[in-house]
Design a protein around this motif. Structure first.
Motif, PDB file in Angstrom:
ATOM      1  N   UNK A 117       3.511 -82.263  72.770  1.00 62.42           N
ATOM      2  CA  UNK A 117       2.326 -83.111  72.624  1.00 62.42           C
ATOM      3  C   UNK A 117       2.393 -83.868  71.300  1.00 62.42           C
ATOM      4  N   UNK A 118       2.788 -83.165  70.222  1.00 63.49           N
ATOM      5  CA  UNK A 118       2.885 -83.817  68.911  1.00 63.49           C
ATOM      6  C   UNK A 118       3.980 -84.877  68.918  1.00 63.49           C
ATOM      7  N   UNK A 119       5.097 -84.601  69.576  1.00 65.72           N
ATOM      8  CA  UNK A 119       6.167 -85.588  69.643  1.00 65.72           C
ATOM      9  C   UNK A 119       5.738 -86.822  70.435  1.00 65.72           C
ATOM     10  N   UNK A 120       4.993 -86.606  71.511  1.00 64.16           N
ATOM     11  CA  UNK A 120       4.478 -87.749  72.269  1.00 64.16           C
ATOM     12  C   UNK A 120       3.488 -88.553  71.428  1.00 64.16           C
ATOM     13  N   UNK A 121       2.681 -87.851  70.632  1.00 63.93           N
ATOM     14  CA  UNK A 121       1.743 -88.543  69.753  1.00 63.93           C
ATOM     15  C   UNK A 121       2.496 -89.368  68.710  1.00 63.93           C
ATOM     16  N   UNK A 122       3.577 -88.802  68.164  1.00 66.82           N
ATOM     17  CA  UNK A 122       4.382 -89.549  67.199  1.00 66.82           C
ATOM     18  C   UNK A 122       4.979 -90.789  67.846  1.00 66.82           C
ATOM     19  N   UNK A 123       5.456 -90.657  69.072  1.00 65.43           N
ATOM     20  CA  UNK A 123       6.008 -91.817  69.770  1.00 65.43           C
ATOM     21  C   UNK A 123       4.934 -92.841  70.071  1.00 65.43           C
ATOM     22  N   UNK A 124       3.716 -92.379  70.376  1.00 68.16           N
ATOM     23  CA  UNK A 124       2.615 -93.318  70.624  1.00 68.16           C
ATOM     24  C   UNK A 124       2.318 -94.133  69.368  1.00 68.16           C
ATOM     25  N   UNK A 125       2.300 -93.469  68.216  1.00 74.82           N
ATOM     26  CA  UNK A 125       2.049 -94.196  66.971  1.00 74.82           C
ATOM     27  C   UNK A 125       3.217 -95.122  66.631  1.00 74.82           C
ATOM     28  N   UNK A 126       4.427 -94.698  66.964  1.00 73.38           N
ATOM     29  CA  UNK A 126       5.568 -95.579  66.736  1.00 73.38           C
ATOM     30  C   UNK A 126       5.473 -96.818  67.621  1.00 73.38           C
ATOM     31  N   UNK A 127       5.007 -96.636  68.842  1.00 72.54           N
ATOM     32  CA  UNK A 127       4.819 -97.769  69.739  1.00 72.54           C
ATOM     33  C   UNK A 127       3.703 -98.679  69.242  1.00 72.54           C
ATOM     34  N   UNK A 128       2.630 -98.071  68.736  1.00 70.51           N
ATOM     35  CA  UNK A 128       1.561 -98.874  68.136  1.00 70.51           C
ATOM     36  C   UNK A 128       2.094 -99.701  66.971  1.00 70.51           C
ATOM     37  N   UNK A 129       2.901 -99.055  66.125  1.00 75.06           N
ATOM     38  CA  UNK A 129       3.475 -99.766  64.980  1.00 75.06           C
ATOM     39  C   UNK A 129       4.380-100.899  65.441  1.00 75.06           C
ATOM     40  N   UNK A 130       5.116-100.673  66.530  1.00 76.06           N
ATOM     41  CA  UNK A 130       6.002-101.720  67.049  1.00 76.06           C
ATOM     42  C   UNK A 130       5.197-102.934  67.507  1.00 76.06           C
ATOM     43  N   UNK A 131       4.092-102.705  68.209  1.00 76.94           N
ATOM     44  CA  UNK A 131       3.248-103.818  68.640  1.00 76.94           C
ATOM     45  C   UNK A 131       2.645-104.544  67.436  1.00 76.94           C
ATOM     46  N   UNK A 132       2.182-103.768  66.468  1.00 81.31           N
ATOM     47  CA  UNK A 132       1.606-104.381  65.272  1.00 81.31           C
ATOM     48  C   UNK A 132       2.660-105.180  64.520  1.00 81.31           C
ATOM     49  N   UNK A 133       3.873-104.643  64.446  1.00 81.15           N
ATOM     50  CA  UNK A 133       4.948-105.339  63.744  1.00 81.15           C
ATOM     51  C   UNK A 133       5.326-106.633  64.450  1.00 81.15           C
ATOM     52  N   UNK A 134       5.426-106.595  65.772  1.00 79.25           N
ATOM     53  CA  UNK A 134       5.780-107.804  66.513  1.00 79.25           C
ATOM     54  C   UNK A 134       4.700-108.863  66.346  1.00 79.25           C
ATOM     55  N   UNK A 135       3.433-108.458  66.398  1.00 84.55           N
ATOM     56  CA  UNK A 135       2.352-109.421  66.176  1.00 84.55           C
ATOM     57  C   UNK A 135       2.474-110.033  64.781  1.00 84.55           C
ATOM     58  N   UNK A 136       2.755-109.183  63.785  1.00 87.86           N
ATOM     59  CA  UNK A 136       2.925-109.696  62.424  1.00 87.86           C
ATOM     60  C   UNK A 136       4.118-110.615  62.303  1.00 87.86           C
ATOM     61  N   UNK A 137       5.211-110.295  63.007  1.00 92.06           N
ATOM     62  CA  UNK A 137       6.393-111.151  62.930  1.00 92.06           C
ATOM     63  C   UNK A 137       6.163-112.496  63.601  1.00 92.06           C
ATOM     64  N   UNK A 138       5.402-112.490  64.704  1.00 90.67           N
ATOM     65  CA  UNK A 138       5.084-113.768  65.355  1.00 90.67           C
ATOM     66  C   UNK A 138       4.259-114.634  64.404  1.00 90.67           C
ATOM     67  N   UNK A 139       3.246-114.032  63.780  1.00 89.56           N
ATOM     68  CA  UNK A 139       2.422-114.794  62.834  1.00 89.56           C
ATOM     69  C   UNK A 139       3.275-115.293  61.675  1.00 89.56           C
ATOM     70  N   UNK A 140       4.120-114.426  61.131  1.00 91.85           N
ATOM     71  CA  UNK A 140       4.971-114.822  60.006  1.00 91.85           C
ATOM     72  C   UNK A 140       5.930-115.937  60.407  1.00 91.85           C
TER      73      UNK A 140
END
Length: 491
Positions: A165-188
């Motif tokens: 469960x903790x590993x899945x949660x870590x992957x969920x946050x990593x996926x969230x970070x990936x979406x946030x990063x891509x949005x930031x890269x598009x803006x940049x």
């Protein structure tokens, strides 16, 4: 028959329930954690308001519907995000797989055999059994099933589920970070395109100024007041300025290609990207997450916390392997020589069992594994603390950059205004013969540098604003990775 032994199973199952190993507790932020004081903000600097931080869709603060559309397309089409989403789905299915091991395991089996019994191997004469032709042959039909259940006396399976469960949660946050990063890269990338287009526009104006200098020196030469050397000097400066344009065009093509990759398109499919700073709004108020909220919101910090949780559960798993384990089970089978007799009560057999496995000697392997798991916890705890400190440092730097960028833009704007006025005056002085062409060219170069420096300062200001949004915006809360309820409650 099996039901009569149910009390035995119940009594043994009551032994279960002990879970060894440390229970995870969310770490607190490092002492003294917070942002550095960025100092007094200049009059035209964007104001920062500390609170819950940016909301979902923070890029809309730049006031560009075209930018909003590109971010939406990136969220839907970016292949890196597609891979991250699939990895998250795999991590969530692992929870179900690990949880299934905590339940009774039921299997069925069926078998059809053609057998020959070797009677002589046991000292019997086949003729005594009426089989003068040799050892008897017959068909055997068997159906049955079995059930087994691991009592998990010391919680090894429960810790395994907790870890998954903790590993899945870590992957969920990593996926969230990936979406946030891509949005930031598009803006940049959009801001980069706007900056390049501003540089191209500034270079075009500089070329126009160079052409005016050529015309001016040539007119003086024809009037007998100037020389060919002055004309050639002006033409040389013009050629140098024109040489910068192809490189700027190449930078724009590369920036467009990168933007197309981010949104999951080919450059030919991207369409127009007519971005400039005039069509973008510099936010006047920027919501910033307070330090205590950042550790509960920023995805890389939450991922580090989930990794720490998974490592803590690993200590419990390693500890449970040091103790005995009991497995309960039962099997039932029906075997007959003909299918018609297969379900008859006379052809039935069953067994009940309770198996004990206890480690005696493993050469120190099990204890070494536990020490290794404890060291992993220490490593993940240090990683968590470092991630928090890095986040605070990043936000502090960006807060200071807002003020410094505003000062830089104001200074560069003043320098550009002064150099523009100086260029006009030096050109007039050259026209009336009070100065030479070298003074005009020197003043023109100063004007060129000030114009480009102003463009760079404005681009840096927009980029740092977008970086501050990304640094405090938290995880992706859009529909792409909206977490469904876990199939198994956390232990």
């Amino acid at each position: 028959m099996i039901l009569r032994h149910a009390p035995l199973f119940l009594a043994l199952s009551l032994l279960a329930g002990c879970t060894v190993g440390p229970d995870f507790q969310a770490p607190s932020a490092p002492p003294g954690g917070g942002y550095a004081d960025p100092g007094k903000a200049p009059r035209r600097a964007p104001a920062t308001i500390q609170g819950e931080g940016p909301a979902f869709g923070w890029w809309k603060a730049f006031g560009s519907p075209q930018l909003d559309e590109l971010v939406d397309r990136a969220m839907a089409n970016n292949q890196s995000l597609a891979a991250s989403n699939a990895t998250l789905a795999r991590a969530r299915t692992r929870i179900e797989a690990v949880a299934g091991k905590r339940l009774p395991q039921v299997d069925a089996n069926a078998r059809v055999e053609r057998e020959q019994v070797n009677l002589q191997a046991f000292g019997f004469d086949p003729a005594a059994f009426g089989t003068s032709a040799g050892n008897p042959q017959f068909n055997l039909y068997t159906v049955g099933g079995g059930v087994s259940y691991d009592l998990d006396l010391f919680g090894g399976n429960r810790r395994a589920l907790e870890q998954s469960v903790a590993q899945a949660e870590a992957q969920a946050h990593q996926t969230e970070a990936a979406h946030l990063t891509i949005a930031g890269r598009v803006v940049a990338q959009v801001l980069t395109i706007a900056a390049i287009r501003e540089r191209i526009a500034a270079a075009g104006q500089i070329v126009a100024e160079g052409q005016r200098n050529v015309r001016l020196t040539d007119a003086r030469r024809r009037a007998g007041a100037g020389t060919l050397v002055e004309v050639l000097s002006a033409q040389g400066q013009l050629a140098s300025d024109q040489a910068d344009l192809p490189q700027l065009d190449q930078q724009l093509a590369e920036a467009r290609a990168m933007l197309a990759i981010l949104v999951g398109l080919s450059p030919a499919e991207l369409g127009p990207t007519d971005f400039d700073f005039a069509g973008l709004t510099l936010p006047s108020d920027i919501p910033v997450t307070i330090p205590s909220g950042l550790v509960r919101k920023r995805p890389d910090i939450l991922q580090a916390e989930a990794d720490l949780h998974a490592a803590t559960a690993g200590v419990g798993m390693a500890t449970a392997r040091l103790y005995p384990d009991i497995t309960l089970g039962a099997t039932i089978s029906q075997g007959a020589q003909s299918p018609g007799d297969l379900l008859g009560a006379n052809y039935r057999g069953f067994d009940l069992f309770a198996g004990l496995t206890a480690p005696i000697f493993h050469g120190g392997t099990l204890k070494a594994n536990r020490r290794g798991a404890e060291a992993e916890v220490q490593a993940k705890a240090a990683t968590y603390r470092q991630t928090v400190l890095d986040a605070f440092g990043q936000v502090s730097n960006l807060l200071a950059a807002l003020n410094n960028d505003a000062r830089s833009v104001a200074t560069q704007q003043q320098a550009a205004d002064i150099s523009s006025r100086s260029l006009r005056l030096s050109r007039r002085s050259f026209q009336v013969g009070n100065s030479g062409i070298l003074q005009v060219l020197d003043t023109s170069r100063v004007y060129q540098r000030s114009r480009l420096a102003l463009v760079e300062a404005r681009a840096r200001q927009f980029l740092n604003v977008s970086r501050l949004y990304v640094a405090t915006a938290g995880g992706w809360t859009g529909p792409v990775v909206a977490a469904e309820a876990d199939p198994v409650a956390k232990p």
